[in-house]
Design a protein around this motif. Structure first.
Motif, PDB file in Angstrom:
ATOM      1  N   GLU A 152      -5.244  -8.098  27.080  1.00  0.00           N
ATOM      2  CA  GLU A 152      -5.666  -7.343  25.894  1.00  0.00           C
ATOM      3  C   GLU A 152      -5.578  -5.838  26.151  1.00  0.00           C
ATOM      4  OE1 GLU A 152      -9.561  -8.707  25.006  1.00  0.00           O
ATOM      5  OE2 GLU A 152      -8.912 -10.724  24.377  1.00  0.00           O
ATOM      6  N   TYR A 153      -6.020  -5.415  27.339  1.00  0.00           N
ATOM      7  CA  TYR A 153      -5.970  -3.989  27.676  1.00  0.00           C
ATOM      8  C   TYR A 153      -4.525  -3.500  27.779  1.00  0.00           C
ATOM      9  CZ  TYR A 153     -10.978  -4.237  28.729  1.00  0.00           C
ATOM     10  OH  TYR A 153     -12.342  -4.392  28.656  1.00  0.00           O
ATOM     11  N   VAL A 154      -3.663  -4.345  28.309  1.00  0.00           N
ATOM     12  CA  VAL A 154      -2.250  -3.968  28.416  1.00  0.00           C
ATOM     13  C   VAL A 154      -1.636  -3.813  27.025  1.00  0.00           C
ATOM     14  CG1 VAL A 154       0.035  -4.782  29.118  1.00  0.00           C
ATOM     15  CG2 VAL A 154      -1.896  -4.981  30.695  1.00  0.00           C
ATOM     16  N   PHE A 155      -1.911  -4.752  26.117  1.00  0.00           N
ATOM     17  CA  PHE A 155      -1.403  -4.654  24.737  1.00  0.00           C
ATOM     18  C   PHE A 155      -1.899  -3.371  24.069  1.00  0.00           C
ATOM     19  CE2 PHE A 155      -1.049  -9.547  24.410  1.00  0.00           C
ATOM     20  CZ  PHE A 155       0.230  -9.491  24.952  1.00  0.00           C
ATOM     21  N   HIS A 156      -3.190  -3.074  24.266  1.00  0.00           N
ATOM     22  CA  HIS A 156      -3.756  -1.855  23.680  1.00  0.00           C
ATOM     23  C   HIS A 156      -3.055  -0.612  24.236  1.00  0.00           C
ATOM     24  CE1 HIS A 156      -6.758   1.002  22.167  1.00  0.00           C
ATOM     25  NE2 HIS A 156      -6.738   1.538  23.381  1.00  0.00           N
ATOM     26  N   THR A 157      -2.833  -0.600  25.540  1.00  0.00           N
ATOM     27  CA  THR A 157      -2.186   0.554  26.174  1.00  0.00           C
ATOM     28  C   THR A 157      -0.756   0.721  25.674  1.00  0.00           C
ATOM     29  OG1 THR A 157      -3.534   0.202  28.152  1.00  0.00           O
ATOM     30  CG2 THR A 157      -1.607   1.615  28.379  1.00  0.00           C
ATOM     31  N   GLU A 158      -0.065  -0.380  25.482  1.00  0.00           N
ATOM     32  CA  GLU A 158       1.305  -0.309  24.965  1.00  0.00           C
ATOM     33  C   GLU A 158       1.325   0.333  23.575  1.00  0.00           C
ATOM     34  OE1 GLU A 158       2.593  -4.339  25.168  1.00  0.00           O
ATOM     35  OE2 GLU A 158       3.306  -4.177  27.255  1.00  0.00           O
ATOM     36  N   LYS A 159       0.326   0.017  22.750  1.00  0.00           N
ATOM     37  CA  LYS A 159       0.243   0.620  21.417  1.00  0.00           C
ATOM     38  C   LYS A 159      -0.026   2.122  21.512  1.00  0.00           C
ATOM     39  CE  LYS A 159      -1.357  -3.572  19.052  1.00  0.00           C
ATOM     40  NZ  LYS A 159      -2.500  -4.210  18.322  1.00  0.00           N
ATOM     41  N   VAL A 160      -0.881   2.518  22.460  1.00  0.00           N
ATOM     42  CA  VAL A 160      -1.171   3.937  22.667  1.00  0.00           C
ATOM     43  C   VAL A 160       0.104   4.682  23.068  1.00  0.00           C
ATOM     44  CG1 VAL A 160      -2.408   5.589  24.136  1.00  0.00           C
ATOM     45  CG2 VAL A 160      -3.598   3.569  23.251  1.00  0.00           C
ATOM     46  N   ILE A 161       0.877   4.071  23.948  1.00  0.00           N
ATOM     47  CA  ILE A 161       2.133   4.690  24.400  1.00  0.00           C
ATOM     48  C   ILE A 161       3.130   4.797  23.248  1.00  0.00           C
ATOM     49  CG2 ILE A 161       4.132   4.383  25.917  1.00  0.00           C
ATOM     50  CD1 ILE A 161       2.208   3.078  27.937  1.00  0.00           C
ATOM     51  N   GLU A 162       3.213   3.735  22.448  1.00  0.00           N
ATOM     52  CA  GLU A 162       4.141   3.749  21.307  1.00  0.00           C
ATOM     53  C   GLU A 162       3.776   4.850  20.308  1.00  0.00           C
ATOM     54  OE1 GLU A 162       3.954  -0.156  19.728  1.00  0.00           O
ATOM     55  OE2 GLU A 162       5.080  -1.082  21.380  1.00  0.00           O
ATOM     56  N   LYS A 163       2.478   5.020  20.027  1.00  0.00           N
ATOM     57  CA  LYS A 163       2.054   6.073  19.104  1.00  0.00           C
ATOM     58  C   LYS A 163       2.359   7.457  19.666  1.00  0.00           C
ATOM     59  CE  LYS A 163      -1.632   3.539  16.723  1.00  0.00           C
ATOM     60  NZ  LYS A 163      -3.103   3.461  16.444  1.00  0.00           N
ATOM     61  N   ALA A 164       2.138   7.621  20.964  1.00  0.00           N
ATOM     62  CA  ALA A 164       2.430   8.903  21.596  1.00  0.00           C
ATOM     63  C   ALA A 164       3.923   9.211  21.531  1.00  0.00           C
ATOM     64  CB  ALA A 164       1.955   8.892  23.047  1.00  0.00           C
ATOM     65  N   TRP A 165       4.740   8.177  21.739  1.00  0.00           N
ATOM     66  CA  TRP A 165       6.187   8.365  21.687  1.00  0.00           C
ATOM     67  C   TRP A 165       6.633   8.732  20.276  1.00  0.00           C
ATOM     68  CZ3 TRP A 165      10.072   9.839  24.213  1.00  0.00           C
ATOM     69  CH2 TRP A 165      11.375   9.512  23.855  1.00  0.00           C
ATOM     70  N   GLU A 166       6.041   8.098  19.277  1.00  0.00           N
ATOM     71  CA  GLU A 166       6.363   8.425  17.884  1.00  0.00           C
ATOM     72  C   GLU A 166       5.993   9.875  17.574  1.00  0.00           C
ATOM     73  OE1 GLU A 166       4.250   5.568  15.615  1.00  0.00           O
ATOM     74  OE2 GLU A 166       5.546   3.876  16.161  1.00  0.00           O
ATOM     75  N   ALA A 167       4.835  10.310  18.073  1.00  0.00           N
ATOM     76  CA  ALA A 167       4.404  11.698  17.828  1.00  0.00           C
ATOM     77  C   ALA A 167       5.345  12.689  18.497  1.00  0.00           C
ATOM     78  CB  ALA A 167       2.981  11.889  18.353  1.00  0.00           C
ATOM     79  N   ILE A 168       5.800  12.357  19.691  1.00  0.00           N
ATOM     80  CA  ILE A 168       6.729  13.242  20.401  1.00  0.00           C
ATOM     81  C   ILE A 168       8.038  13.356  19.644  1.00  0.00           C
ATOM     82  CG2 ILE A 168       8.156  13.441  22.482  1.00  0.00           C
ATOM     83  CD1 ILE A 168       5.796  12.259  24.040  1.00  0.00           C
ATOM     84  N   GLN A 169       8.514  12.246  19.096  1.00  0.00           N
ATOM     85  CA  GLN A 169       9.772  12.283  18.345  1.00  0.00           C
ATOM     86  C   GLN A 169       9.640  13.137  17.089  1.00  0.00           C
ATOM     87  OE1 GLN A 169      10.323   7.940  18.146  1.00  0.00           O
ATOM     88  NE2 GLN A 169      12.248   8.225  19.242  1.00  0.00           N
ATOM     89  N   VAL A 170       8.478  13.049  16.432  1.00  0.00           N
ATOM     90  CA  VAL A 170       8.252  13.858  15.236  1.00  0.00           C
ATOM     91  C   VAL A 170       8.238  15.339  15.587  1.00  0.00           C
ATOM     92  CG1 VAL A 170       6.556  14.452  13.463  1.00  0.00           C
ATOM     93  CG2 VAL A 170       7.027  12.052  13.985  1.00  0.00           C
TER      94      VAL A 170
END
Length: 207
Positions: A152-170
């Motif tokens: 569960e913690y790994v899934f949550h962390t993956e979502k955090v990373i994905e959101k950060a990556w989306e913000a960087i692209q923007v």
């Protein structure tokens, strides 16, 4: 914790218990980041710099001042740091991933560690806190962190990373136009500042 203790634990306890081709995620704590070979720094003494040059068979003037010795060492420094633990796991088929500094939210173990500490504080309150009780309590706490919790913690962390990556692209710097401010001799900012200052002096306050 220090480098010696961590590397001993890493080699004798962590690595032997890893599945093949594991991915090891670490932050940039100093004891995680021991180099395979030290890279010279300007703060080194002249003697230490010359010893490094001799070890590398790099020539230098025998009576040169430190600035000269440092300039020679700097030119011959490796272009890339090689971390001891990174190199240690390569032949074993594993790989280390080092997180960016100050980005602990990208590591699932932070949440696991937080859960461990909460459980420990809850259980240890029932004991006097002797060394044996502390060790027994930690062993109990660690055994209670299930594989499902980790997942569960790994899934949550993956979502955090994905959101950060989306913000960087923007916010990609290539898409941001530079802000250019031009001034000329007709700029009346100084006059405006003078008017503002005199108004402030007259009223004694700024609205």
């Amino acid at each position: 914790m220090n480098r010696k203790n961590f590397e001993n634990w890493f080699k004798t306890q962590l690595v032997p218990n890893l599945p093949p081709k594991s991915f090891i995620i670490m932050d940039n704590a100093s004891y995680h980041s021991g180099l395979l070979e030290e890279i010279p720094r300007k703060s080194w003494t002249n003697q230490r710099l010359t010893e490094w040059l001799k070890k590398k068979n790099i020539g230098f003037p025998e009576k040169a001042m430190k600035d000269k010795i440092w300039s020679i060492a700097r030119r011959n420094c490796p272009s890339e740091k090689k971390y001891f633990l990174n190199e240690y796991v390569k032949p074993l088929g594993h790989k280390n991933l080092r997180l960016p500094p100050y980005h602990c939210q990208f590591n699932a173990i932070e949440m696991v560690w937080s859960e461990c500490k909460r459980k420990y504080d809850q259980y240890i309150s029932n004991f006097k806190g002797s060394p044996s009780e502390v060790l027994t309590t930690w062993e109990r706490v660690i055994s209670e962190i299930s594989i499902d919790h980790w997942q569960e913690y790994v899934f949550h962390t993956e979502k955090v990373i994905e959101k950060a990556w989306e913000a960087i692209q923007v916010c990609d710097a290539y898409d941001i136009l530079p802000l250019v401010i031009t001034t000329d001799e007709d700029d009346d900012d100084e006059d405006n500042i003078s008017d503002f200052s005199s108004d402030s002096d007259n009223t004694g306050e700024i609205d």
